[in-house]
Design an enzyme around this catalytic site. Structure first.
Site, PDB file in Angstrom:
ATOM      1  N   ASP A  57     -42.695   7.594  46.459  1.00 36.79           N
ATOM      2  CA  ASP A  57     -43.048   6.491  45.570  1.00 36.79           C
ATOM      3  C   ASP A  57     -41.762   5.767  45.219  1.00 36.79           C
ATOM      4  OD1 ASP A  57     -43.837   4.757  43.573  1.00 36.79           O
ATOM      5  OD2 ASP A  57     -45.054   6.241  42.497  1.00 36.79           O
ATOM      6  N   ASN A  99     -39.140  -1.843  53.784  1.00 36.35           N
ATOM      7  CA  ASN A  99     -40.378  -2.601  53.931  1.00 36.35           C
ATOM      8  C   ASN A  99     -41.301  -2.480  52.722  1.00 36.35           C
ATOM      9  OD1 ASN A  99     -42.807  -3.778  55.500  1.00 36.35           O
ATOM     10  ND2 ASN A  99     -43.503  -1.721  54.965  1.00 36.35           N
ATOM     11  N   LYS A 148     -38.654 -11.200  45.016  1.00 36.76           N
ATOM     12  CA  LYS A 148     -38.175 -11.516  46.355  1.00 36.76           C
ATOM     13  C   LYS A 148     -36.921 -12.393  46.320  1.00 36.76           C
ATOM     14  CE  LYS A 148     -40.833  -9.066  48.908  1.00 36.76           C
ATOM     15  NZ  LYS A 148     -40.257  -7.977  49.726  1.00 36.76           N
ATOM     16  N   VAL A 165     -49.027 -13.683  56.123  1.00 36.94           N
ATOM     17  CA  VAL A 165     -49.359 -12.556  57.000  1.00 36.94           C
ATOM     18  C   VAL A 165     -50.633 -11.907  56.472  1.00 36.94           C
ATOM     19  CG1 VAL A 165     -48.555 -10.421  58.046  1.00 36.94           C
ATOM     20  CG2 VAL A 165     -46.893 -12.144  57.317  1.00 36.94           C
ATOM     21  N   TYR A 184     -43.678 -12.026  41.491  1.00 40.05           N
ATOM     22  CA  TYR A 184     -43.423 -11.689  42.884  1.00 40.05           C
ATOM     23  C   TYR A 184     -42.276 -12.516  43.450  1.00 40.05           C
ATOM     24  CZ  TYR A 184     -44.077 -10.864  47.849  1.00 40.05           C
ATOM     25  OH  TYR A 184     -43.868 -10.529  49.168  1.00 40.05           O
ATOM     26  N   ILE A 240     -38.350   4.009  57.798  1.00 38.67           N
ATOM     27  CA  ILE A 240     -39.164   2.874  57.368  1.00 38.67           C
ATOM     28  C   ILE A 240     -39.892   3.242  56.082  1.00 38.67           C
ATOM     29  CG2 ILE A 240     -41.016   1.266  57.989  1.00 38.67           C
ATOM     30  CD1 ILE A 240     -40.504   2.038  60.940  1.00 38.67           C
TER      31      ILE A 240
END
Length: 274
Positions: A77, A104, A174, A203, A170, A17
């Protein structure tokens, strides 16, 4: 836990992860640990990673599957191309056969519109959200192809399906993840490798604090008047997708709080009103 998914399908597997030091990544690590997996947790913040690993050990004991329970933390990183491409060599030999990669790690800065966007922040978002994800995925696609097995779970967003004002960079990152996920799904269909995208709506995590550059009050106002999703809510979706039977691939999931209907449409205040 068993009401959410069949944990026995995950017991003994190894999960990597990224961005596991907090938020959705940390919550996902805890659920996988309870299901009896081994974990490779990466992020930039070592101290926070170590805290998550200790909490994962407690969850693993509570799950009592008798399998898994090996937890490794590695600072990483996602902007450092060499470090990302060399990550596999840093993983202990007994965990090298990763079964599930959870991409993630990601971040967003600001709500500035085009013309006022900081060049440095723009590059950080693309290097982390897109290029780092792609570099790491390439490493594990090669590994998964050799074994004809594996699962890649990419964290998308409603921002990858619907652009909005004040989110040009952003949403562009995405949208790139969404397109990359779709191409990857099609390229790997003959290799018994599953490819999933989990796309959250609103979220409440420190993700929003980063967007407002540390201003927690401004971040909190984003969710005033409604109940947003939690990191645990999205972690359940990720682990549920990973726990499907081997012949089942959850390709794309969009998850909203009940009071949200799109990137810009939500309901704040008493229910039963528009």
């Amino acid at each position: 836990m068993t009401a959410v998914f069949n944990a026995s399908r995950l017991a003994g597997k190894t999960v990597l992860i990224t961005g596991a030091s907090g938020g959705i990544g940390a919550a996902t690590a805890l659920l996988f640990a309870r299901a009896g997996t081994n974990l490779i947790l990466t992020a930039r913040r070592q101290a926070q990673l170590d805290e998550v690993a200790r909490a994962a050990a407690d969850e693993h004991k509570a799950g009592a599957t008798g399998q898994g329970g090996k937890f490794v933390t590695l600072t990483l990183d996602m902007q450092d191309k060499a470090a990302v491409q060399g990550l596999l060599s840093r993983i202990p030999d007994d965990l090298r056969n990763v079964d599930v990669l959870v991409n993630n790690a990601g971040l967003v800065y600001g709500r500035e519109q085009v013309g006022d966007i900081d060049d440095a922040e723009l590059e950080i978002m693309f290097n982390t959200n897109v290029l780092g994800l792609i570099h790491l995925t390439q490493v594990f696609v090669r590994e998964f192809k050799q074994r004809n097995s594996g699962h890649i779970i990419n964290l998308g967003s409603i921002a990858g399906k619907e652009p909005y004002a004040g989110g040009a960079i952003y949403t562009a990152t995405k949208h790139a993840v969404h397109a990359f996920n779709g191409s990857l799904l099609r390229e790997l269909v003959g290799y018994n490798i599953r490819v999933s995208q989990i796309c959250p709506g609103m979220v409440e995590t420190d993700f929003s604090v980063t967007r407002f550059r540390g201003d927690r009050d401004a971040a909190a106002k984003t969710y005033e008047g409604l109940q947003p999703l939690t990191a645990h809510d999205i972690a359940e979706e990720i682990v549920w997708a990973a726990a499907r039977p081997e012949h089942v691939n959850v390709a794309d999931v969009l998850v909203f709080p009940t009071a949200q209907a799109s990137a810009t449409i939500n309901h704040r205040g008493p229910l039963g009103q528009q």
